[in-house]
Design a protein around this motif. Structure first.
Motif: not given
Length: 132
Positions: A40-64
């Motif tokens: 999932n992250l690989t596809m997001i990094k490549q711009g092939k997939s969107r980050v679901a809006l409900n995943k924004i905060e957990p992803l931000a926290n995981a990446l500081n």
């Protein structure tokens, strides 16, 4: 005629940069953000997939990262009309306050800056001097 290459997506670039400097493995980041695989992250990094809006905060926290900045980037890219509406209608900040926040965000880059007591004191002194 050759197909035109799409412009890189800012959110994907931002996340890619944050992952690159993170001490965590991509699989750890994926798990902390609530993804079942790191694909999932690989596809997001490549711009092939969107980050679901409900995943924004957990992803931000995981990446500081700052979750507000990450959400702003996502909304600006995925839902520009909503982003523009929020920017125009919901701000309760003066133009000067907005400028200060813009400077902070520019300096912070992909990380959330921690303000120490001495930094807070210096900023307070600077703002007091502006009033003089």
């Amino acid at each position: 005629m050759m197909p035109q290459k799409k412009a890189p997506k800012r959110l994907a670039q931002y996340i890619n940069a944050a992952i690159a400097v993170s001490p965590k493995l991509q699989i750890e980041i994926s798990q902390e953000a609530g993804y079942s695989t790191s694909n999932n992250l690989t596809m997001i990094k490549q711009g092939k997939s969107r980050v679901a809006l409900n995943k924004i905060e957990p992803l931000a926290n995981a990446l500081n990262l700052c979750p507000i900045k990450l959400m702003n980037l996502a909304l600006e890219e995925y839902e520009p009309a909503i982003f523009e509406f929020i920017q125009k209608k919901s701000t309760l900040l003066s133009a000067n306050e907005q400028a200060i926040i813009a400077i902070y965000r520019m300096c912070a880059g992909t990380k959330e800056l921690t303000l120490s007591k001495s930094t807070t004191d210096r900023l307070t002194q600077l703002f007091l001097e502006l009033e003089a």
